[in-house]
Scaffold this motif. Sequence first.
Motif, short mmCIF file in Angstrom:
data_model
loop_
_atom_site.label_atom_id
_atom_site.label_comp_id
_atom_site.label_asym_id
_atom_site.label_seq_id
_atom_site.Cartn_x
_atom_site.Cartn_y
_atom_site.Cartn_z
N PRO A 124 122.31 52.08 -5.90
CA PRO A 124 122.55 51.85 -7.21
C PRO A 124 122.91 50.41 -7.71
O PRO A 124 123.25 49.61 -6.64
CB PRO A 124 124.04 52.75 -7.16
CG PRO A 124 124.42 52.59 -5.69
CD PRO A 124 123.06 52.70 -5.18
N PHE A 125 122.83 50.14 -8.65
CA PHE A 125 122.82 48.50 -9.07
C PHE A 125 123.80 48.46 -9.92
O PHE A 125 124.53 48.93 -10.46
CB PHE A 125 121.45 48.08 -9.93
CG PHE A 125 120.78 48.96 -10.92
CD1 PHE A 125 121.70 48.81 -12.08
CD2 PHE A 125 120.10 49.86 -10.77
CE1 PHE A 125 121.30 49.60 -13.26
CE2 PHE A 125 119.52 50.66 -11.99
CZ PHE A 125 120.42 50.63 -13.25
N TYR A 126 124.48 46.95 -10.23
CA TYR A 126 125.30 46.41 -10.98
C TYR A 126 124.51 46.09 -12.40
O TYR A 126 123.54 45.44 -12.28
CB TYR A 126 125.96 45.19 -10.46
CG TYR A 126 126.74 44.29 -11.48
CD1 TYR A 126 127.90 45.11 -12.35
CD2 TYR A 126 126.71 43.11 -11.86
CE1 TYR A 126 128.75 44.20 -13.05
CE2 TYR A 126 127.41 42.34 -12.53
CZ TYR A 126 128.40 43.10 -13.11
OH TYR A 126 129.23 42.50 -14.15
N GLY A 127 124.99 46.79 -13.47
CA GLY A 127 124.40 46.74 -14.64
C GLY A 127 124.16 45.55 -15.27
O GLY A 127 123.01 45.26 -15.97
N TYR A 128 124.89 44.70 -15.02
CA TYR A 128 124.66 43.34 -15.75
C TYR A 128 123.46 42.57 -15.14
O TYR A 128 122.85 41.67 -15.49
CB TYR A 128 125.92 42.43 -15.44
CG TYR A 128 126.84 42.35 -16.68
CD1 TYR A 128 127.11 41.55 -17.63
CD2 TYR A 128 127.43 43.71 -16.75
CE1 TYR A 128 128.05 41.47 -18.64
CE2 TYR A 128 128.58 43.74 -17.79
CZ TYR A 128 128.73 42.62 -18.81
OH TYR A 128 129.57 42.85 -19.62
N HIS A 129 123.27 42.85 -13.63
CA HIS A 129 122.20 42.47 -12.96
C HIS A 129 120.70 42.83 -13.71
O HIS A 129 119.80 42.14 -13.99
CB HIS A 129 122.00 42.77 -11.52
CG HIS A 129 123.22 42.06 -10.87
ND1 HIS A 129 123.57 42.46 -9.64
CD2 HIS A 129 123.79 40.82 -10.95
CE1 HIS A 129 124.43 41.68 -8.88
NE2 HIS A 129 124.53 40.64 -9.86
N ARG A 130 120.66 44.31 -13.92
CA ARG A 130 119.65 44.80 -14.64
C ARG A 130 119.51 44.36 -15.93
O ARG A 130 118.34 43.75 -16.28
CB ARG A 130 119.61 46.28 -14.73
CG ARG A 130 118.54 46.98 -15.25
CD ARG A 130 118.93 48.42 -15.69
NE ARG A 130 119.99 48.59 -16.30
CZ ARG A 130 120.51 49.68 -17.06
NH1 ARG A 130 119.91 50.89 -16.48
NH2 ARG A 130 121.52 49.78 -17.80
N ASN A 131 120.53 44.33 -16.66
CA ASN A 131 120.14 43.77 -18.13
C ASN A 131 119.96 42.10 -18.47
O ASN A 131 119.12 41.86 -19.21
CB ASN A 131 121.53 43.91 -18.98
CG ASN A 131 121.91 45.64 -18.85
OD1 ASN A 131 121.07 46.46 -18.83
ND2 ASN A 131 123.17 46.07 -19.12
N ILE A 132 120.37 41.33 -17.50
CA ILE A 132 119.91 40.11 -17.50
C ILE A 132 118.58 39.88 -16.95
O ILE A 132 117.75 39.28 -17.48
CB ILE A 132 120.95 39.29 -16.65
CG1 ILE A 132 122.28 39.32 -17.38
CG2 ILE A 132 120.22 37.79 -16.32
CD1 ILE A 132 123.35 38.75 -16.31
N LEU A 133 118.09 40.67 -15.85
CA LEU A 133 116.62 40.40 -15.54
C LEU A 133 115.81 40.99 -16.51
O LEU A 133 114.83 40.39 -16.81
CB LEU A 133 116.36 41.45 -14.17
CG LEU A 133 117.11 41.02 -12.93
CD1 LEU A 133 116.90 41.95 -11.83
CD2 LEU A 133 116.82 39.72 -12.61
N GLU A 134 116.20 41.84 -17.58
CA GLU A 134 115.30 42.36 -18.49
C GLU A 134 115.09 41.19 -19.61
O GLU A 134 113.96 41.21 -20.24
CB GLU A 134 115.91 43.68 -18.97
CG GLU A 134 115.73 44.79 -18.34
CD GLU A 134 116.34 46.34 -18.89
OE1 GLU A 134 117.15 45.99 -19.84
OE2 GLU A 134 116.03 47.25 -18.25
N LEU A 135 116.38 40.53 -19.72
CA LEU A 135 116.07 39.40 -20.82
C LEU A 135 115.14 38.45 -20.45
O LEU A 135 114.58 37.83 -21.43
CB LEU A 135 117.43 38.88 -21.03
CG LEU A 135 118.51 39.75 -21.87
CD1 LEU A 135 120.03 38.94 -22.07
CD2 LEU A 135 118.02 39.87 -23.18
N THR A 136 114.86 38.09 -19.09
CA THR A 136 113.68 37.28 -18.76
C THR A 136 112.27 37.54 -18.90
O THR A 136 111.50 36.90 -19.20
CB THR A 136 114.08 36.99 -17.21
OG1 THR A 136 113.46 38.10 -16.49
CG2 THR A 136 115.22 36.51 -16.92
N GLY A 137 112.03 38.83 -19.50
CA GLY A 137 110.87 39.33 -19.54
C GLY A 137 110.27 39.96 -18.40
O GLY A 137 108.82 40.45 -18.41
N ALA A 138 110.79 39.68 -17.18
CA ALA A 138 110.27 40.21 -15.72
C ALA A 138 110.20 41.71 -15.74
O ALA A 138 111.07 42.41 -16.42
CB ALA A 138 111.13 39.64 -14.60
#
Length: 397
Positions: A124-138
């Motif tokens: 399980p991940f920390y949601g802010y990590h996922r959401n921020i990574l998505e903003l980078t386009g990666a």
Amino acid sequence: MDLTASLPLAARADGLQQSGIRAVTRRVSEVDGINLGQGVCDLPTPEPIKARAHQAIRDDESIYSHYAGIEPLRRAILEKEQAYNTVPATSPDEVVVGVGSTGVFVSAALTLLEDGDEVILFEPFYGYHRNILELTGATIRYVPLGGPESTFDRAAMEAAVTENTKAVVVNTPANPSGKVWTREELSTLVDLLHAHDLVAITDEIYEYMLYDGAEHVSLASLPDAYERTITLSGFSKAYNVTGWRLGYGVAPAPIAEKMGLMNDLLYICAPRPLQHAALAAFEDLDDDYVPQLQADYAERRTLMCETLEAIGFDVPWPDGAYYVLASFDGRADAREGFTDDAAACDTLIKEARVGSVTGRSFYRDPTDGHHQLRFCFAKEMPVLRQACDQLRDAFGG
């Protein structure tokens, strides 16, 4: 006419919505309940830190600081990373102070990642990590990890790595699971970093919250790891200043320089008076501060875990951080209101006036967390006892 209906929003904004964690906070407030959902850590800030903040304001420490932080604070962080984390950084130029560890994570992610890159995120991940990574386009590649009893699976990560994989995110001690990565697991990860030419971002904000002899090991402290690791931490959790937004990153100077410039572009600098106040964490607190913090959190962990066990939850006791990710699988068919995590979260609010976070918040596939709830025990003991009493009164035990 609703003009907002036709405004051309950026694609990155389309999917943004209030997190489930903050939504629970609002719902608990409506019933005058106790919020064990959001990790706000509402314990009192140590007096020496508050005193330094007052003094900095009186001294008119009010102008922009260097974009990477005031030099005395960066030097103090460097010395702490050398002494406690044994990270082989050698200069304040390798330290970036930012707007919370989350803000520094944003700076690190935008410095490293772009469209076409892939990054490994453990569940399980920390949601802010996922959401921020998505903003980078990666593109995120998810790898199962599990809770405190689980072990990092090298083969599972290797199966997820492709020629486009550029980075991996490690959270230890982990939110939400409480897992603490061992030295052996991190050594295996270092081998993979070299084998696949990857960079690691490690979120170590809970580095002092450890239980039952668990050891915090910084990935960057291991042989041949520092040159490809960005280490993140901050002041929010250990010193009860979540709303002050002070975090930091440590990385080799060429990376730190670009992170600092990204920090400048996004935030200019962290709040200057509070940077001066944070010096008290290194200079003014007693030597027994961290041991006492650990003892206090261990007491809270015991109360939280024993209560959840008493009301029928399966509880993997965390080795670190201040959360419990517990399963109500045994209750799902035995009692109305526990069909899944959303229903169970609602039931706890309605019947016990206690907030938690749905398990689905921490997985790519919501069904992986459908019988889990996360509880935060970073509360004043009288408040936590009251919450636990309310849980026992509502659900037995």
